[in-house]
Design a protein around this motif. Structure first.
Motif, PDB file in Angstrom:
ATOM      1  N   SER A   1       0.777  -1.181  -0.003  1.00 34.80           N
ATOM      2  CA  SER A   1       0.139  -0.019  -0.089  1.00 34.80           C
ATOM      3  C   SER A   1       0.924   1.157   0.085  1.00 34.80           C
ATOM      4  O   SER A   1       0.339   2.285  -0.581  1.00 34.80           O
ATOM      5  CB  SER A   1      -0.982  -0.015   1.170  1.00 34.80           C
ATOM      6  OG  SER A   1      -0.256  -0.045   2.411  1.00 34.80           O
ATOM      7  N   CYS A   2       2.252   1.210   0.439  1.00 32.13           N
ATOM      8  CA  CYS A   2       2.944   2.505   0.731  1.00 32.13           C
ATOM      9  C   CYS A   2       3.726   2.468  -0.780  1.00 32.13           C
ATOM     10  O   CYS A   2       4.759   3.486  -0.891  1.00 32.13           O
ATOM     11  CB  CYS A   2       3.895   2.301   1.769  1.00 32.13           C
ATOM     12  SG  CYS A   2       5.032   0.728   1.580  1.00 32.13           S
TER      13      CYS A   2
ATOM     14  N   THR B   1      -2.829  -4.808   2.616  1.00 31.15           N
ATOM     15  CA  THR B   1      -2.853  -4.227   3.957  1.00 31.15           C
ATOM     16  C   THR B   1      -2.359  -4.918   5.133  1.00 31.15           C
ATOM     17  O   THR B   1      -2.576  -6.318   4.939  1.00 31.15           O
ATOM     18  CB  THR B   1      -4.188  -3.514   4.164  1.00 31.15           C
ATOM     19  OG1 THR B   1      -5.129  -4.663   4.200  1.00 31.15           O
ATOM     20  CG2 THR B   1      -4.696  -2.830   2.842  1.00 31.15           C
ATOM     21  N   THR B   2      -2.209  -4.394   6.121  1.00 28.60           N
ATOM     22  CA  THR B   2      -2.118  -5.283   7.123  1.00 28.60           C
ATOM     23  C   THR B   2      -3.116  -6.244   7.653  1.00 28.60           C
ATOM     24  O   THR B   2      -2.993  -7.417   7.950  1.00 28.60           O
ATOM     25  CB  THR B   2      -1.985  -4.274   8.501  1.00 28.60           C
ATOM     26  OG1 THR B   2      -0.939  -3.485   8.472  1.00 28.60           O
ATOM     27  CG2 THR B   2      -1.574  -5.102   9.973  1.00 28.60           C
TER      28      THR B   2
ATOM     29  N   ASN C   1       9.035   2.186   6.378  1.00 27.40           N
ATOM     30  CA  ASN C   1       7.405   2.247   6.596  1.00 27.40           C
ATOM     31  C   ASN C   1       7.365   0.962   7.318  1.00 27.40           C
ATOM     32  O   ASN C   1       6.741   0.065   6.762  1.00 27.40           O
ATOM     33  CB  ASN C   1       6.564   2.482   5.516  1.00 27.40           C
ATOM     34  CG  ASN C   1       4.943   2.710   5.912  1.00 27.40           C
ATOM     35  OD1 ASN C   1       4.765   2.034   6.953  1.00 27.40           O
ATOM     36  ND2 ASN C   1       4.439   3.420   5.186  1.00 27.40           N
ATOM     37  N   THR C   2       7.292   1.032   8.660  1.00 26.14           N
ATOM     38  CA  THR C   2       7.305  -0.388   9.247  1.00 26.14           C
ATOM     39  C   THR C   2       6.105  -1.031   8.984  1.00 26.14           C
ATOM     40  O   THR C   2       6.088  -2.296   8.747  1.00 26.14           O
ATOM     41  CB  THR C   2       7.689  -0.214  11.009  1.00 26.14           C
ATOM     42  OG1 THR C   2       8.669   0.534  11.090  1.00 26.14           O
ATOM     43  CG2 THR C   2       7.468  -1.403  11.630  1.00 26.14           C
ATOM     44  N   SER C   3       4.998  -0.631   9.163  1.00 29.39           N
ATOM     45  CA  SER C   3       3.660  -1.463   8.886  1.00 29.39           C
ATOM     46  C   SER C   3       3.537  -1.754   7.702  1.00 29.39           C
ATOM     47  O   SER C   3       3.205  -2.788   7.607  1.00 29.39           O
ATOM     48  CB  SER C   3       2.353  -0.268   9.220  1.00 29.39           C
ATOM     49  OG  SER C   3       2.445   0.873   8.593  1.00 29.39           O
ATOM     50  N   CYS C   4       4.019  -0.864   6.595  1.00 28.92           N
ATOM     51  CA  CYS C   4       4.037  -1.572   5.492  1.00 28.92           C
ATOM     52  C   CYS C   4       4.710  -2.760   5.102  1.00 28.92           C
ATOM     53  O   CYS C   4       4.346  -3.597   4.284  1.00 28.92           O
ATOM     54  CB  CYS C   4       4.410  -0.388   4.355  1.00 28.92           C
ATOM     55  SG  CYS C   4       4.164  -0.591   2.649  1.00 28.92           S
ATOM     56  N   ASN C   5       5.990  -2.619   5.609  1.00 25.18           N
ATOM     57  CA  ASN C   5       7.152  -3.757   5.408  1.00 25.18           C
ATOM     58  C   ASN C   5       6.754  -4.857   6.093  1.00 25.18           C
ATOM     59  O   ASN C   5       6.804  -6.122   5.530  1.00 25.18           O
ATOM     60  CB  ASN C   5       8.337  -3.109   5.956  1.00 25.18           C
ATOM     61  CG  ASN C   5       9.489  -4.008   5.560  1.00 25.18           C
ATOM     62  OD1 ASN C   5       9.788  -4.145   4.331  1.00 25.18           O
ATOM     63  ND2 ASN C   5      10.120  -4.476   6.449  1.00 25.18           N
ATOM     64  N   ASN C   6       6.133  -4.670   7.464  1.00 27.23           N
ATOM     65  CA  ASN C   6       5.445  -6.053   7.972  1.00 27.23           C
ATOM     66  C   ASN C   6       4.382  -6.535   7.362  1.00 27.23           C
ATOM     67  O   ASN C   6       4.542  -7.670   7.323  1.00 27.23           O
ATOM     68  CB  ASN C   6       5.082  -5.477   9.289  1.00 27.23           C
ATOM     69  CG  ASN C   6       6.203  -5.446  10.396  1.00 27.23           C
ATOM     70  OD1 ASN C   6       7.441  -5.717  10.047  1.00 27.23           O
ATOM     71  ND2 ASN C   6       5.793  -4.605  11.368  1.00 27.23           N
ATOM     72  N   ALA C   7       3.493  -5.658   6.629  1.00 28.32           N
ATOM     73  CA  ALA C   7       2.609  -6.430   5.768  1.00 28.32           C
ATOM     74  C   ALA C   7       3.178  -7.124   4.570  1.00 28.32           C
ATOM     75  O   ALA C   7       2.468  -8.215   4.170  1.00 28.32           O
ATOM     76  CB  ALA C   7       1.612  -4.956   5.346  1.00 28.32           C
TER      77      ALA C   7
ATOM     78  N   THR D   1       4.474 -10.385   5.732  1.00 24.97           N
ATOM     79  CA  THR D   1       3.260 -11.504   6.245  1.00 24.97           C
ATOM     80  C   THR D   1       2.691 -11.749   4.790  1.00 24.97           C
ATOM     81  O   THR D   1       2.374 -13.186   4.902  1.00 24.97           O
ATOM     82  CB  THR D   1       2.039 -10.464   6.911  1.00 24.97           C
ATOM     83  OG1 THR D   1       2.710 -10.229   7.961  1.00 24.97           O
ATOM     84  CG2 THR D   1       0.929 -11.521   7.122  1.00 24.97           C
TER      85      THR D   1
END
Length: 275
Positions: free
Chosen positions: A113-114, A124-125, A165-171, A174
């Motif tokens: 998403s980023c 997305t997450t 972008n931590t949340s984006c990278n974690n998504a 995943t």
């Protein structure tokens, strides 16, 4: 991948925004899901390969065979695949394989998403895990329908994005883990195409290697036909015929009267099992 997913200019911009800094036998250490299954032997190709947006005609493939390249990457599916594939059929796969070509299945799944630019499918997450599983199921179905058998690799195309972008990278991680886990459940090897400055780096540098791909195809456009001299990650990572390197993009080449714009790849990794 170069003009296949974005224009060369656009890809360089995306690459720069994402960050200008520049496992044995298919990565068994990363492929924890493989342990309990007897797998078909890996089919390895070592040499030059090319990738291009639309699979060339059978005539073009026949004319190009025996020259610089011995393998070709083909976009087997994904909602973010950028080109129509009128030539890419089971009959085409059978014919070019019989003619001596090795094939590299590439799937353009959900994108972050980023990431700059628009894509029909973004993760997305909340949906990364479910999308990874469903996309892998689709990728296996597409590969099998083309005659690419169990034990073949499927390389997931992940374009450049902002890994800070931590949340984006974690998504992304995943999604990739879910995709790879499902691939292996269906007896297909997990591969990954990405940029050394972002998407490939995220995979190589991840602390938790569980269910990450065992084969890494890295984009580093330095024009060096190698998978070792410019390898940007740990020396012990992705060894044992598990590396590929996209080293040049948008090369317009003519062989046997057929002109194709291709990206050049140094290959030392699994290819599809056909025939």
């Amino acid at each position: 991948m170069s003009s296949h997913r974005q224009s060369k200019k656009r890809r360089y911009i995306t690459w720069g925004v994402a960050g200008a800094a520049v496992v044995a036998g298919g990565g068994i250490a990363a492929q924890t899901s493989m342990a309990a299954t007897t797998w078909p032997a890996q089919k390895t190709y070592t040499g030059r390969a090319f990738d291009t947006c639309t699979a060339p005609s059978l005539g073009a493939m026949n004319a190009w065979h025996g020259g610089l390249y011995g393998a070709a990457a083909v976009y087997i599916g994904g909602k973010n695949r950028g080109c129509a594939q009128p030539n890419l059929t089971a009959s085409w796969v059978k014919s070019v394989s019989a003619g001596g070509w090795k094939l590299i299945p590439l799937y353009v799944g959900a994108q972050p998403s980023c990431q700059s630019g628009s894509n029909p499918e973004k993760m997305t997450t909340a949906n990364a895990a479910s999308l990874g599983t469903s996309d892998a199921t689709d990728a296996v179905a597409k590969a099998a329908a083309l005659g690419m058998k169990a034990g073949s690799p499927i390389y997931l195309d992940m374009e450049a994005y902002d890994t800070t972008n931590t949340s984006c990278n974690n998504a992304v991680l995943t999604y990739v883990r879910a995709f790879d886990k499902q691939l292996r459940a269906k007896i297909y090897r997990a591969g990954f195409y990405g940029f050394t400055s972002s998407s490939a780096k995220a995979i190589a540098n991840a602390t938790d290697k569980t269910d990450l791909p065992g084969n890494l195809w890295y984009a580093l456009w330095d024009k060096n036909n190698t998978t070792t001299a410019d390898w940007p990650f740990g020396a012990t990572q992705f060894t044992g015929h598990s590396r590929a390197h996209q080293y040049m993009v948008n090369s317009k080449e003519t062989r046997g009267g057929y002109t194709i714009t291709v990206d050049r790849d140094a290959w030392d990794a699994p290819v599809a099992i056909t025939g």
